[in-house]
Design an enzyme around this catalytic site. Structure first.
Site, short mmCIF file in Angstrom:
data_model
loop_
_atom_site.label_atom_id
_atom_site.label_comp_id
_atom_site.label_asym_id
_atom_site.label_seq_id
_atom_site.Cartn_x
_atom_site.Cartn_y
_atom_site.Cartn_z
N ASP A 1 -8.12 -2.21 -0.90
CA ASP A 1 -9.28 -2.37 -1.64
C ASP A 1 -10.02 -3.73 -1.81
O ASP A 1 -9.03 -4.43 -2.50
CB ASP A 1 -9.62 -1.21 -2.26
CG ASP A 1 -10.84 -0.88 -2.92
OD1 ASP A 1 -12.03 -0.88 -1.81
OD2 ASP A 1 -11.65 -1.01 -4.29
N MET A 2 -11.78 -3.86 -2.43
CA MET A 2 -11.46 -5.23 -2.53
C MET A 2 -12.12 -4.59 -4.24
O MET A 2 -11.71 -5.75 -5.22
CB MET A 2 -13.35 -5.70 -1.13
CG MET A 2 -13.50 -6.99 -1.83
SD MET A 2 -15.10 -7.72 -0.77
CE MET A 2 -16.23 -6.41 -1.65
N ASP A 3 -13.66 -4.29 -4.27
CA ASP A 3 -14.26 -4.23 -5.65
C ASP A 3 -12.89 -3.89 -6.70
O ASP A 3 -12.39 -2.00 -6.52
CB ASP A 3 -15.34 -3.54 -5.82
CG ASP A 3 -16.20 -3.87 -4.60
OD1 ASP A 3 -17.21 -5.18 -4.94
OD2 ASP A 3 -16.82 -3.21 -3.54
N ASP B 1 -8.08 0.69 -6.42
CA ASP B 1 -8.00 0.97 -8.25
C ASP B 1 -9.31 2.15 -8.52
O ASP B 1 -9.65 2.61 -9.83
CB ASP B 1 -9.38 -0.79 -8.94
CG ASP B 1 -10.61 -0.14 -8.11
OD1 ASP B 1 -10.41 0.31 -6.88
OD2 ASP B 1 -11.37 -0.41 -9.43
#
Length: 215
Positions: free
Chosen positions: A8-10, A166
């Site tokens: 995932d990124m954020d 996250d």
């Protein structure tokens, strides 16, 4: 046997969740819908157009939903360029995954223009073999399609992928895609019993070990 790791990124590559919260508070607040940190935490991981659609009926004399989305995204991109830094252990994790011979991909709810901004800001674009944004999907996370199509781009079966997340919505998406899932919880979710569905939980990428990638 694992063949790929999909990030995932954020909140995983960089601590951008606070940027999203600040942008939402600024834009929604200016349109008559004050937002608390708890409001932002409750929708973490949800695609921004879906979030705006959810909040839009409460706004006062707003521009179009698309314009509201663009205002928020523009502000987050500005904050990434001016304040974005890699999450603890990111370089360690990238090197370790490569050393294990695994392919690296990305599956995010954020728009692709923001993906390129993040990867350029952090200087890590070269690590990724495939990038996929939920902006092209009918549904964003917690629906699994963003993960399924990221795995497809990598040419790897979902069952042979480890997703790193996250948020709870992202974790649900990864598990629904039949992937193994590592959760590095956002501080707002620490101690949340729902995260028990993850296959592995760490406090940061700095704790990632080779044994975690031989599952």
């Amino acid at each position: 046997m694992l063949k790929a790791v999909i990030f995932d990124m954020d909140g995983v590559l960089l601590d951008s969740e606070p940027f999203w919260a600040r942008a939402q508070m600024q834009v929604f607040g200016a349109l008559g819908r004050p937002m608390s940190q708890a409001d932002c935490d409750a929708t973490m991981g949800i695609r921004i157009d879906q979030l705006v659609a959810l909040r839009y009926p409460d706004l006062v004399n707003p521009p179009s939903q698309e314009e509201v989305v663009n205002h928020i995204v523009d502000e987050v991109n500005r904050l990434i360029r001016s304040e974005g830094t890699p999450k603890e252990g990111l370089d360690h994790a990238m090197a370790l995954i490569r050393d294990q011979g695994l392919t690296i991909g990305l599956a995010t709810s954020s728009p692709m223009a923001m993906v390129h901004n993040v990867l350029e800001t952090l200087g890590i674009a070269h690590h990724f073999s495939a990038l996929h944004s939920a902006e092209v999907e009918r549904f964003g996370k917690p629906h699994p399609d963003v993960y399924l199509h990221a795995a497809e781009k990598l040419g790897v079966a979902p069952e042979a992928c480890l997703a790193i997340e996250d948020s709870f919505n992202g974790l649900l998406a990864a598990k629904a895609a039949r992937m193994q899932a590592l959760i590095i919880p956002d501080p707002a979710l620490r101690g949340d019993p729902r995260l028990a569905i993850a296959d592995l939980k760490l406090d940061s990428l700095a704790q990632l070990e080779a044994a975690h990638l031989r599952r």
